[in-house]
Design an enzyme around this catalytic site. Sequence first.
Site, short mmCIF file in Angstrom:
data_model
loop_
_atom_site.label_atom_id
_atom_site.label_comp_id
_atom_site.label_asym_id
_atom_site.label_seq_id
_atom_site.Cartn_x
_atom_site.Cartn_y
_atom_site.Cartn_z
N ASN A 4 32.68 80.56 -44.80
CA ASN A 4 33.01 81.67 -43.88
C ASN A 4 32.10 82.24 -42.85
O ASN A 4 32.25 83.06 -42.01
CB ASN A 4 32.96 83.09 -45.03
CG ASN A 4 31.50 83.14 -45.45
OD1 ASN A 4 30.60 82.25 -45.67
ND2 ASN A 4 31.29 84.50 -45.91
N GLU A 53 22.04 81.29 -52.33
CA GLU A 53 22.48 82.33 -52.01
C GLU A 53 23.91 82.42 -52.50
O GLU A 53 24.69 81.60 -52.00
CB GLU A 53 22.05 82.61 -50.44
CG GLU A 53 21.08 82.45 -49.91
CD GLU A 53 20.07 83.79 -50.22
OE1 GLU A 53 20.94 84.66 -51.02
OE2 GLU A 53 18.79 83.83 -50.02
N CYS A 62 30.09 87.53 -48.37
CA CYS A 62 29.47 87.64 -49.58
C CYS A 62 29.04 89.21 -49.77
O CYS A 62 28.75 89.74 -51.08
CB CYS A 62 28.26 86.69 -49.55
SG CYS A 62 27.13 86.84 -48.37
P1 NAP Z 1 31.74 77.04 -52.53
O1 NAP Z 1 33.28 76.68 -52.82
O2 NAP Z 1 30.95 77.31 -53.70
O3 NAP Z 1 31.20 75.96 -51.51
C1 NAP Z 1 30.03 76.35 -51.02
C2 NAP Z 1 29.15 74.96 -50.26
O4 NAP Z 1 29.00 74.15 -51.51
C3 NAP Z 1 30.52 74.01 -49.55
O5 NAP Z 1 29.85 73.20 -48.73
C4 NAP Z 1 31.07 73.01 -50.71
O6 NAP Z 1 31.59 71.86 -50.15
C5 NAP Z 1 29.63 72.77 -51.51
N1 NAP Z 1 30.10 72.15 -52.74
C6 NAP Z 1 30.95 72.32 -53.37
N2 NAP Z 1 30.95 71.78 -54.67
C7 NAP Z 1 29.45 71.10 -54.82
C8 NAP Z 1 28.90 70.25 -55.65
N3 NAP Z 1 29.20 69.87 -56.63
N4 NAP Z 1 27.42 69.84 -55.23
C9 NAP Z 1 27.17 70.39 -53.80
N5 NAP Z 1 27.82 71.04 -52.82
C10 NAP Z 1 29.15 71.43 -53.59
O7 NAP Z 1 31.82 78.53 -51.77
P2 NAP Z 1 32.80 78.84 -50.61
O8 NAP Z 1 34.09 78.92 -51.05
O9 NAP Z 1 32.56 77.92 -49.17
O10 NAP Z 1 32.12 80.12 -50.13
C11 NAP Z 1 32.63 81.21 -50.70
C12 NAP Z 1 31.53 81.70 -51.65
O11 NAP Z 1 30.24 81.63 -51.12
C13 NAP Z 1 31.82 83.04 -52.18
O12 NAP Z 1 31.59 83.28 -53.60
C14 NAP Z 1 30.82 83.92 -51.34
O13 NAP Z 1 30.09 85.20 -52.02
C15 NAP Z 1 29.69 82.90 -51.33
N6 NAP Z 1 28.74 83.22 -50.33
C16 NAP Z 1 27.29 83.69 -50.50
C17 NAP Z 1 26.54 84.05 -49.28
C18 NAP Z 1 25.30 84.36 -49.58
O14 NAP Z 1 24.60 84.37 -48.50
N7 NAP Z 1 24.83 85.04 -50.56
C19 NAP Z 1 27.03 83.64 -48.03
C20 NAP Z 1 28.52 83.33 -47.94
C21 NAP Z 1 29.43 83.18 -48.97
P3 NAP Z 1 33.37 71.87 -49.96
O15 NAP Z 1 33.73 72.89 -49.04
O16 NAP Z 1 33.42 70.50 -49.52
O17 NAP Z 1 33.87 72.00 -51.29
O1 G3P Z 2 28.96 86.08 -46.45
C1 G3P Z 2 28.11 85.78 -45.42
C2 G3P Z 2 26.88 86.74 -45.55
O2 G3P Z 2 25.75 86.03 -45.14
C3 G3P Z 2 27.44 88.07 -44.69
O3 G3P Z 2 26.59 88.14 -43.68
O4 G3P Z 2 25.69 89.68 -41.76
O5 G3P Z 2 28.37 89.64 -42.35
O6 G3P Z 2 26.59 90.64 -44.03
P1 G3P Z 2 26.95 89.50 -42.88
#
Ligand code: NAP
Ligand code: G3P
Length: 483
Positions: free
Chosen positions: A162, A258, A292
């Site tokens: 995202n 994160e 997130c």
């Molecule tokens: P995701 O499906 O968990 O993927 C995140 C990253 O992990 C991608 O690069 C993904 O690659 C990789 N990945 C997947 N399986 C893996 C494995 N077994 N080993 C190592 N890496 C692996 O998350 P998303 O759909 O991209 O993002 C949405 C989620 O992220 C939501 O839950 C959101 O809340 C969270 N998020 C948290 C934050 C924060 O700062 N706390 C910020 C943004 C998003 P692929 O794309 O190739 O699967």
């Molecule tokens: O989900 C991505 C997180 O880092 C959101 O950033 O600045 O939009 O709260 P912000």
Amino acid sequence: MASNVSELTTYDAYLAGEWKKSSSGETIAIQSPYLHDTIGRVQAVTQDEVDQAIKAAHKAQKEWASLSLSERGVFLNRWADELVKNEQDIARSVMKEVGKGFKDSRKEVVRTADLIRYTVQEALHMHGESLRGDGFPGGPQKKLGIVERVPLGVVLAISPFNYPINLAASKIAPALMAGNGVIFKPATQGSISGIKMIEALDRAGLPKGLLSLTTGRGSVIGDYLVEHKGIDMISFTGGSKTGRHLSKQSVMIPLVLELGGKDPAIVCDDADMDVAVKSIMNGAFSYSGQRCTAIKRVLVNEKVADELVNRLKAEVEKLTIGSPEDDSTIVPLISDKSADFVQSLIDDALTKKATLVTGNKRERNLIYPTLLDHVTEDMDVAWIEPFGPVLPIIRVSSDEQAVEMANKSEYGLQASVFSQDIDRALEVAKEVEAGTVQINGRTERGPDHFPFLGVKASGMGVQGIHNSLVSMSRQRVTVMNLK
Ligand code: NAP
Ligand code: G3P
């Protein structure tokens, strides 16, 4: 660099200092969530290419670590300049690849350049410390300790879809400034944007081999990267499920996670409704709630619930819905699968007698903004992270009950508290189990120099520029034993 194959661009991976196709001969088609068409292909790198990349990073890192902070800073500042110079092109790529509004995509690029420049300055002002032995009881010890920060080696940076530029650079910039090599694994849907970002870094003249960009599905190459003996630290941002899996795979190396969130907006009965409504609308629905730190549930005092719901309804029904090319607030979600998941949460809530205030309409992966009232604890949407434009309203009778509901969640990323009495707001904030509590504002990670962390299922360790520099380095203590 990118090579045009017929009308579709097949992008190279950046491996050990070279832009090249993978020997796997395999590529991954990147689908645009709103064009519903393939917009490019990226390499599916092999385990052997990962080995080569990590080896090259270790080799280049030795030389890189010997550069002064200001010498390293020159490369990163040039990177920031390159990003700004190519803002439109990179922003267009972000928009097409993850469906983020063009204005927001441009903001993300500029925000990233600012983050990189700030990281350089922050690193330049981290001076270490000295300690005197006689500062400790037991008689004067003729010792003088010098504490410096040194790099860890090679950092694995894994980013989500995202914020394909900002959340990647929020790892890469501090890792490089701290003197490390980097292996960057972008989200598959976000890879093209990641490639454009690294092309800018390459144009900035970063020493070859210091950073590699290993594109490929996380489910295929992820474990190999995470378990690799040549990785000295992992900085991961993504879903809690993936983060939990990854924390079981990595062994004895520093890890910053994160993860997901279910940020509550706690609306007290003395809240300034204008402020609460504006913050909740922006916090819950921007980029279709795919943040997130999005507000993902409202815990409102029943005395003001009707007023709040009516005002939110009116605002939700004004939200722009459509294409990111028109800077709509509500845009198609990242995939049909994500939209199915969000719809399932809405269906579950309505089956269990939630009140549909507005929404519950869908066009393929475009989910209309949906407001659900009288949501109860038996409904999945009260607890599960939708990552979509659905907002559950949960009515509570007191601040205590709001805190209890807030803390019952497995998540603890952020929370917002709305009250015109700052003491009352601080009292509530103190009790909420979250990394950050916003008072009278929406939940958000920015500004990027603030500490950013999640507790419980929302993460481990702390990001934010200073904390990232610390987590991607270690102390080295030198003790002079004086005569
Ligand atoms: P995701 O499906 O968990 O993927 C995140 C990253 O992990 C991608 O690069 C993904 O690659 C990789 N990945 C997947 N399986 C893996 C494995 N077994 N080993 C190592 N890496 C692996 O998350 P998303 O759909 O991209 O993002 C949405 C989620 O992220 C939501 O839950 C959101 O809340 C969270 N998020 C948290 C934050 C924060 O700062 N706390 C910020 C943004 C998003 P692929 O794309 O190739 O699967
Ligand atoms: O989900 C991505 C997180 O880092 C959101 O950033 O600045 O939009 O709260 P912000």
